[in-house]
Enzyme design. Sequence first.
Site, mmCIF file in Angstrom:
data_model
loop_
_atom_site.group_PDB
_atom_site.id
_atom_site.type_symbol
_atom_site.label_atom_id
_atom_site.label_comp_id
_atom_site.label_asym_id
_atom_site.label_seq_id
_atom_site.Cartn_x
_atom_site.Cartn_y
_atom_site.Cartn_z
ATOM 1 N N PRO A 25 -24.372 11.721 24.076
ATOM 2 C CG PRO A 25 -25.010 9.517 24.283
ATOM 3 C CD PRO A 25 -24.802 10.761 25.025
ATOM 4 C CD GLU A 26 -30.676 13.309 22.804
ATOM 5 O OE1 GLU A 26 -31.415 13.821 21.946
ATOM 6 O OE2 GLU A 26 -30.960 13.311 24.012
#
Length: 284
Positions: A2-3
């Site tokens: 998750p970025e």
Amino acid sequence: MPELPEVEVLVRHLAPLLKGRTIHALEVRRGRAIRPDAPKQFRRVLIGSTFKAVSRRGKYLVFRLTTAGRREEIRMLGHLGMTGRIYFQPDTGKLSRHAAVVFSLGRTRLIFEDVRGFGRMTLDTAPLSELGPEPLDSAFTIRHFSNALRRSRQAIKVRLLDQSLVAGVGNIYASEALFHARLSPRIAARRLTHEQVKRLVRSLRDVLADAIKFGSTLPLNWSGAGRVSGLFYYGLGAAARESHDERLRVYDRQDRPCVRCGTPVRRIVQAGRSTYYCPQCQRD
DNA sequence: CACCATGTTCCTTG
DNA sequence: CCAAGGAACATGGT
């Protein structure tokens, strides 16, 4: 997963597939996954509603839904934490051990799975108001960024992780952007010159945009069946995995040669998180 | 057993 | 009041 880039790629994948689908049933298998919501309320609001659109803000997925006989749209946020994944699965498939929320959409279901449990889905949209500008938007200006940095003695790497400064940058892309800008992660934010801030803004944009472009071209296995591999947390073939590993230029490359100058990459800890940088290319 | 991991939030200290 | 540091959350990989 998750970025910002990974969430963006996921959103682009989900949006056309979810649009028009109705939630017929909903199972919350881990209450923590929808904090701070109560499972009862969460189900009551969402069952019977239809997905209209999916977008991204920072690292959040923003789902918009409507319900017949209800005027206002519903907004649901998704945050993947460290290990969250979202994928479709046939209704007959075997549920993952870590499936936290299951949305039944007819013949298929949407799974929110999360091994470590730091992610969540929620109807509480308050977190959005805490976020700084989108780094890829024109609203993210050198002037704004420069002003925000001026007030802090904290190391620039640490500041980049603050979502109220700029939204969506995480531990990997913070190191990557600083390497790209040839800036030491240890410089105090307020000590950056105007030129350096300018370079950092450009680097953030370049690094994030490149990652989105790269992720968009990867042959990802969205089924959720593949083994977790790399940032995208969806299965990759061997060739894709190789190119994925090579995509990051400093992150997780401790003691390996800098891709620019050959000096061994160094790992330090800042605010409890690993930072990778080249001591030659990124001087204080 | 030790240490590490893409994130955020809460508590303490100064 | 604020800034900054550290622990906590939970599970798995090496």
